[in-house]
Motif scaffolding. Structure first.
Motif, PDB file in Angstrom:
ATOM      1  N   LEU A  64       0.810  -1.211   0.000  1.00 31.55           N
ATOM      2  CA  LEU A  64       0.000   0.000   0.000  1.00 31.55           C
ATOM      3  C   LEU A  64       0.843   1.260   0.000  1.00 31.55           C
ATOM      4  CD1 LEU A  64      -2.861  -0.911   2.474  1.00 31.55           C
ATOM      5  CD2 LEU A  64      -3.010  -0.679  -0.001  1.00 31.55           C
ATOM      6  N   MET A  65       2.037   1.177   0.556  1.00 35.55           N
ATOM      7  CA  MET A  65       2.882   2.362   0.586  1.00 35.55           C
ATOM      8  C   MET A  65       3.244   2.820  -0.821  1.00 35.55           C
ATOM      9  SD  MET A  65       2.993   3.164   3.695  1.00 35.55           S
ATOM     10  CE  MET A  65       4.273   4.421   3.695  1.00 35.55           C
ATOM     11  N   ALA A  66       3.195   1.888  -1.806  1.00 35.38           N
ATOM     12  CA  ALA A  66       3.472   2.278  -3.182  1.00 35.38           C
ATOM     13  C   ALA A  66       2.398   3.209  -3.718  1.00 35.38           C
ATOM     14  CB  ALA A  66       3.569   1.039  -4.075  1.00 35.38           C
ATOM     15  N   LEU A  67       1.208   3.178  -3.118  1.00 37.11           N
ATOM     16  CA  LEU A  67       0.126   4.056  -3.538  1.00 37.11           C
ATOM     17  C   LEU A  67       0.161   5.387  -2.803  1.00 37.11           C
ATOM     18  CD1 LEU A  67      -2.808   1.476  -3.511  1.00 37.11           C
ATOM     19  CD2 LEU A  67      -1.203   1.989  -5.366  1.00 37.11           C
ATOM     20  N   VAL A  68       1.046   5.508  -1.839  1.00 37.43           N
ATOM     21  CA  VAL A  68       1.053   6.680  -0.970  1.00 37.43           C
ATOM     22  C   VAL A  68       2.349   7.441  -1.181  1.00 37.43           C
ATOM     23  CG1 VAL A  68       0.868   7.515   1.388  1.00 37.43           C
ATOM     24  CG2 VAL A  68      -0.333   5.434   0.713  1.00 37.43           C
ATOM     25  N   ARG A  69       2.251   8.560  -1.863  1.00 34.04           N
ATOM     26  CA  ARG A  69       3.433   9.367  -2.143  1.00 34.04           C
ATOM     27  C   ARG A  69       3.411  10.677  -1.366  1.00 34.04           C
ATOM     28  NH1 ARG A  69       5.234   7.313  -7.150  1.00 34.04           N
ATOM     29  NH2 ARG A  69       4.919   5.067  -7.016  1.00 34.04           N
ATOM     30  N   ASP A  70       2.244  11.155  -1.042  1.00 34.93           N
ATOM     31  CA  ASP A  70       2.101  12.461  -0.396  1.00 34.93           C
ATOM     32  C   ASP A  70       2.266  12.317   1.116  1.00 34.93           C
ATOM     33  OD1 ASP A  70       0.296  14.634   0.959  1.00 34.93           O
ATOM     34  OD2 ASP A  70       0.723  15.394  -1.058  1.00 34.93           O
ATOM     35  N   PRO A  71       3.037  13.197   1.760  1.00 33.89           N
ATOM     36  CA  PRO A  71       3.202  13.120   3.222  1.00 33.89           C
ATOM     37  C   PRO A  71       1.877  13.166   3.965  1.00 33.89           C
ATOM     38  CG  PRO A  71       4.828  14.608   2.278  1.00 33.89           C
ATOM     39  CD  PRO A  71       3.890  14.252   1.162  1.00 33.89           C
ATOM     40  N   ALA A  72       0.916  13.952   3.462  1.00 37.68           N
ATOM     41  CA  ALA A  72      -0.386  14.026   4.127  1.00 37.68           C
ATOM     42  C   ALA A  72      -1.087  12.682   4.097  1.00 37.68           C
ATOM     43  CB  ALA A  72      -1.256  15.089   3.467  1.00 37.68           C
ATOM     44  N   GLN A  73      -0.936  11.950   2.994  1.00 37.62           N
ATOM     45  CA  GLN A  73      -1.527  10.616   2.906  1.00 37.62           C
ATOM     46  C   GLN A  73      -0.874   9.666   3.894  1.00 37.62           C
ATOM     47  OE1 GLN A  73      -0.995  10.069  -1.440  1.00 37.62           O
ATOM     48  NE2 GLN A  73      -3.159   9.513  -1.425  1.00 37.62           N
ATOM     49  N   ARG A  74       0.423   9.777   4.033  1.00 35.56           N
ATOM     50  CA  ARG A  74       1.118   8.899   4.978  1.00 35.56           C
ATOM     51  C   ARG A  74       0.656   9.155   6.409  1.00 35.56           C
ATOM     52  NH1 ARG A  74       5.820   6.273   3.071  1.00 35.56           N
ATOM     53  NH2 ARG A  74       6.175   6.664   0.850  1.00 35.56           N
ATOM     54  N   GLU A  75       0.369  10.421   6.716  1.00 34.44           N
ATOM     55  CA  GLU A  75      -0.144  10.734   8.048  1.00 34.44           C
ATOM     56  C   GLU A  75      -1.511  10.093   8.261  1.00 34.44           C
ATOM     57  OE1 GLU A  75      -0.184  14.917   8.572  1.00 34.44           O
ATOM     58  OE2 GLU A  75       2.005  15.145   8.408  1.00 34.44           O
ATOM     59  N   VAL A  76      -2.354  10.122   7.233  1.00 34.00           N
ATOM     60  CA  VAL A  76      -3.669   9.486   7.336  1.00 34.00           C
ATOM     61  C   VAL A  76      -3.506   7.990   7.522  1.00 34.00           C
ATOM     62  CG1 VAL A  76      -5.838   8.994   6.146  1.00 34.00           C
ATOM     63  CG2 VAL A  76      -4.802  11.267   5.963  1.00 34.00           C
ATOM     64  N   LEU A  77      -2.598   7.387   6.746  1.00 35.44           N
ATOM     65  CA  LEU A  77      -2.383   5.948   6.857  1.00 35.44           C
ATOM     66  C   LEU A  77      -1.902   5.571   8.249  1.00 35.44           C
ATOM     67  CD1 LEU A  77      -2.462   3.266   5.343  1.00 35.44           C
ATOM     68  CD2 LEU A  77      -0.096   3.662   4.645  1.00 35.44           C
ATOM     69  N   ASP A  78      -1.073   6.411   8.843  1.00 35.01           N
ATOM     70  CA  ASP A  78      -0.629   6.157  10.217  1.00 35.01           C
ATOM     71  C   ASP A  78      -1.799   6.196  11.191  1.00 35.01           C
ATOM     72  OD1 ASP A  78       2.026   5.685   9.723  1.00 35.01           O
ATOM     73  OD2 ASP A  78       2.692   7.731  10.170  1.00 35.01           O
ATOM     74  N   ARG A  79      -2.693   7.153  10.994  1.00 36.62           N
ATOM     75  CA  ARG A  79      -3.851   7.246  11.897  1.00 36.62           C
ATOM     76  C   ARG A  79      -4.764   6.031  11.748  1.00 36.62           C
ATOM     77  NH1 ARG A  79      -3.589  12.824  10.432  1.00 36.62           N
ATOM     78  NH2 ARG A  79      -5.293  12.632   8.931  1.00 36.62           N
ATOM     79  N   VAL A  80      -4.990   5.607  10.514  1.00 35.83           N
ATOM     80  CA  VAL A  80      -5.834   4.423  10.289  1.00 35.83           C
ATOM     81  C   VAL A  80      -5.168   3.180  10.863  1.00 35.83           C
ATOM     82  CG1 VAL A  80      -6.823   2.919   8.526  1.00 35.83           C
ATOM     83  CG2 VAL A  80      -6.968   5.404   8.271  1.00 35.83           C
ATOM     84  N   THR A  81      -3.858   3.073  10.683  1.00 34.18           N
ATOM     85  CA  THR A  81      -3.127   1.928  11.231  1.00 34.18           C
ATOM     86  C   THR A  81      -3.249   1.883  12.744  1.00 34.18           C
ATOM     87  OG1 THR A  81      -1.542   1.952   9.401  1.00 34.18           O
ATOM     88  CG2 THR A  81      -0.865   0.827  11.412  1.00 34.18           C
ATOM     89  N   ALA A  82      -3.161   3.054  13.389  1.00 32.28           N
ATOM     90  CA  ALA A  82      -3.280   3.101  14.843  1.00 32.28           C
ATOM     91  C   ALA A  82      -4.675   2.660  15.293  1.00 32.28           C
ATOM     92  CB  ALA A  82      -2.979   4.505  15.355  1.00 32.28           C
ATOM     93  N   VAL A  83      -5.721   3.097  14.574  1.00 34.77           N
ATOM     94  CA  VAL A  83      -7.081   2.698  14.933  1.00 34.77           C
ATOM     95  C   VAL A  83      -7.253   1.193  14.774  1.00 34.77           C
ATOM     96  CG1 VAL A  83      -9.524   2.883  14.320  1.00 34.77           C
ATOM     97  CG2 VAL A  83      -8.090   4.923  14.342  1.00 34.77           C
ATOM     98  N   MET A  84      -6.788   0.656  13.649  1.00 35.18           N
ATOM     99  CA  MET A  84      -6.960  -0.777  13.425  1.00 35.18           C
ATOM    100  C   MET A  84      -6.109  -1.596  14.391  1.00 35.18           C
ATOM    101  SD  MET A  84      -9.267  -0.526  11.309  1.00 35.18           S
ATOM    102  CE  MET A  84      -9.536  -2.300  11.170  1.00 35.18           C
ATOM    103  N   SER A  85      -4.957  -1.076  14.779  1.00 35.94           N
ATOM    104  CA  SER A  85      -4.154  -1.748  15.798  1.00 35.94           C
ATOM    105  C   SER A  85      -4.904  -1.782  17.124  1.00 35.94           C
ATOM    106  CB  SER A  85      -2.818  -1.020  15.990  1.00 35.94           C
ATOM    107  OG  SER A  85      -2.046  -1.043  14.813  1.00 35.94           O
TER     108      SER A  85
END
Length: 361
Positions: free
Chosen positions: A232-253
């Motif tokens: 999935l990181m290959a689909l994420v190039r923008d720093p703002a997107q990476r921040e969102v992915l981190d937040r979603v990862t934290a929720v799912m964790s």
């Protein structure tokens, strides 16, 4: 344009059903008994989960459906759920695009990706034990009967105990989203924010999805190629997107770790062989088998897989420091959800949310 322009979901479903297999052999009577016991275990698990967590569904909310399904039933549910999840992204990207691909190009690309997605769904359909559907329905708990029977036979564990144990995990997810409806809204908001930060065209997104699925398929076969290795990181190039992915990862964790904590925390009064179940299930997870390779490729980084294990550490650590009532502050709203860095340091969350240093006994 919807996500069907990128992935032919109908073809994906047909492909997956053809490849999924029927599961372990059972008589008609045995199969009916499994379905009946899973329904009973899911119903009984509700009281155990509520008693341990102190949580309850909101009054007047919808009553979640419990569906005991076979592998084709799981495939149908997940093709619909994946389409519902991706539709907002594709629609938003299409609205930004001045020109659109022709119908022939769209059809060819979506069919190729549909076949690839179908192969992945077929593989997963033989491994998943259960799930709580968040997207695509009003909330439904799925229990995949043939996979549960296959797992309990392979592990050599008591079937009734194992079925209750699985139901405790999935009912915990059900409770999380029925007790706190804002949690689903929060995840949908994160997806919308992810879309806002996305500058890909639908064609580029389809190409990357195709690369990702091919990379996962290679991982399933045991290949060591780099194609799709960033997941999935290959689909994420923008720093703002990476921040969102981190937040979603934290929720799912958090939600996964909470379910792991609860399924063990009910204790031997509810599941007599719970310690044996955990030991054997943990051993099953240790190996870098095909499913491990799929998940590692899908998430892209070893660290992302580690964060799911960190969720269990986080929940247990917070409960040790402030008790279950103190932990339940995590459900107050988006601002009290754990940050990624707090998953491995529960005391930091306690200090931030409770406003005081965490003191251990």
């Amino acid at each position: 344009m919807t996500s069907s322009a990128l992935v032919d979901w109908a073809l994906a479903g047909r492909t997956a059903r053809k490849l999924s297999g029927q599961g372990p052999a059972t008589t008609r009577e045995e199969a009916a008994g499994v379905v009946r016991e899973l329904h009973e275990a899911a119903a009984a698990a509700v009281a155990h989960v509520e008693a341990l967590t102190g949580l309850h569904p909101v009054a007047g909310g919808p009553v979640p459906e419990v569906a005991v399904v076979d592998r084709p039933g799981w495939i149908d549910a997940n093709t619909a759920g994946m389409a519902a999840l991706m539709d907002p992204l594709v629609t938003a990207l299409t609205e930004r695009q001045e020109s659109r691909p022709g119908p022939l190009a769209t059809a060819i690309g979506s069919r190729a990706t549909g076949v690839q997605a179908g192969g992945l769904l077929a593989f997963l359909s033989s491994r998943v034990l259960g799930q709580y559907e968040i997207f695509g329905t009003g909330g439904r708990l799925l229990l995949v009967a043939p996979n549960i029977v296959d797992a309990e036979r392979r592990l050599g564990v008591d079937p009734s105990d194992f079925r209750m144990w699985v139901c405790l995990h999935e009912v915990t997810h059900q409770l999380q989203f029925t007790a706190f409806p804002w949690l689903r809204d929060h995840l949908e908001a994160q997806i919308a924010e992810f879309v806002d930060a996305t500058d890909l065209s639908p064609d580029a997104l389809r190409d990357r999805l195709s690369e990702l699925v091919r990379g996962i398929a290679d991982a399933v076969r045991g290949g060591d190629g780099d194609e799709g290795a960033q997941g999935l990181m290959a689909l994420v190039r923008d720093p703002a997107q990476r921040e969102v992915l981190d937040r979603v990862t934290a929720v799912m964790s958090l939600v996964e770790g909470h379910a792991e904590f609860v399924m063990d925390g009910v204790g031997p009064d509810v599941v007599p062989s719970v310690r044996t179940l955990r030991k054997r299930f943990a051993q099953r997870r240790k190996g870098r088998g095909p499913l491990d390779r799929v998940l590692r490729r899908l998430l892209g980084l070893e660290q992302k897989m580690k964060q799911y294990a960190d969720g269990r550490h986080f929940v247990g650590g917070v409960v040790d420091l402030v008790g279950m009532d103190g932990f339940n502050r995590v459900w107050s709203g988006p601002e009290t959800l754990p940050l990624v860095e707090e998953l491995t340091d529960p005391a930091r969350w306690v200090e931030r949310v409770h406003g005081r240093p965490a003191v251990t006994a």
